[in-house]
Enzyme design. Structure first.
Site, mmCIF file in Angstrom:
data_model
loop_
_atom_site.group_PDB
_atom_site.id
_atom_site.type_symbol
_atom_site.label_atom_id
_atom_site.label_comp_id
_atom_site.label_asym_id
_atom_site.label_seq_id
_atom_site.Cartn_x
_atom_site.Cartn_y
_atom_site.Cartn_z
ATOM 1 N N ARG A 179 0.842 -1.206 0.000
ATOM 2 C CA ARG A 179 0.000 0.000 0.000
ATOM 3 C C ARG A 179 0.873 1.250 0.000
ATOM 4 N NH1 ARG A 179 -4.715 0.032 4.291
ATOM 5 N NH2 ARG A 179 -5.389 1.772 2.984
ATOM 6 N N CYS A 237 -1.325 5.666 9.156
ATOM 7 C CA CYS A 237 -1.624 4.384 8.504
ATOM 8 C C CYS A 237 -2.748 4.639 7.521
ATOM 9 C CB CYS A 237 -1.972 3.321 9.541
ATOM 10 S SG CYS A 237 -3.389 3.743 10.592
#
Length: 282
Positions: A179, A237
């Site tokens: 990611r 995150c």
């Protein structure tokens, strides 16, 4: 914060639960894409544990500017905390079934709101099971608590501060490496990472058994990423959940860190914010 302030072992938790002054225990089963946390809790949980819904009790409703897991309204969080049985001076232990990557949100949020004695069950539910301790399936409803909350006891970043820290300090991206690189983005508007952020996947905080790695190993890990003890550190995150786990790991290593609650979900929703793909920070 020291390791003793952050973690508790399964044996010590069992001893305290059998004492005259047991801690409040919160079960925070949650995983991205899995809406069945309460069902998992009902299938078996630590005796006396109260289920906490991360999406509705540990976060405000999502907005593009605030992200998928905004910090909750303090008054609502206080009402929820009393519903979970939190009392003034009573220790609290939180856990999940996945290495505490979700439970850390409760740990961080309660610490941020002024609850001094909150600890993560090291190894999470797996450690309890491995020790052979019992589970129960009935839903536990504690007596209403009396805890009072006050926000701001742990540092937070907004998007501008996160961008500045990526330039002049150290901003860690706690998401999975794919990611960070922009190869996969399952939920947020754009792929990639904040310019200047350094990849530091949360999973690398844990040993094979789901416990936190020893403090010396964590210190070496974060030093290799640029956390030298003198550089300010921030963490983000996807939506401010696993970043809390990173804050706990950094604290075990003796490093204070600020959390960007909006994280990538808020950053990527703003078309004026740049995104970088690939393995390098810029």
């Amino acid at each position: 914060m020291s390791g003793e302030d952050i973690l508790i072992g399964a044996g010590e938790l069992r001893r305290l639960l059998d004492s005259d002054h047991p801690p409040a225990v919160l079960d925070v089963r949650w995983a991205l894409g899995d809406p069945h946390g309460r069902e998992h809790y009902r299938a078996g949980h630590i005796p006396g544990a109260c289920y906490v819904d991360l999406d509705t009790e540990l976060a405000a409703p999502p907005t593009p500017r605030g992200g998928r897991h905004r910090l909750p309204d303090l008054a609502e969080l206080a009402r929820a905390a009393r519903r979970w049985g939190l009392r003034l001076g009573r220790p609290t232990v939180v856990y999940d079934a996945g290495g505490n990557t979700a439970a850390a949100r409760a740990w961080w949020l309660l610490r941020w709101a002024g609850v001094a004695d909150v600890r993560l069950l090291d190894g999470a539910l797996g450690a309890w099971r491995a020790a052979g301790f019992p589970l129960e399936s009935r839903e536990f409803t504690p007596e209403t608590g009396d805890v009072e909350l006050a926000a701001g006891r742990l540092p937070v970043l907004d998007a501008d501060e996160a961008a500045a820290l990526a330039d002049k300090g150290l901003l860690l991206d706690a998401r999975a490496a794919e990611r960070y690189r922009g190869e996969s983005e399952p939920v947020d508007p754009r792929a990639g990472h904040i310019p200047g952020a350094v990849s530091a996947p949360t999973g690398d905080n844990l040993a094979a058994d789901g416990t936190f790695r020893p403090a010396a190993e964590l210190r070496a890990r974060f030093a290799a990423l640029g956390a030298d003890g003198g550089t300010p550190v921030g963490v983000y995150c996807g939506s401010g959940v696993t970043a809390a786990h990173q804050v706990a790991a950094l604290a075990l290593a003796g490093i204070d860190a600020a959390l960007f609650p909006g994280s990538w979900s808020a950053w990527s929703a703003d078309p004026d914010r740049p995104a970088v793909t690939g393995a390098h920070p810029r």
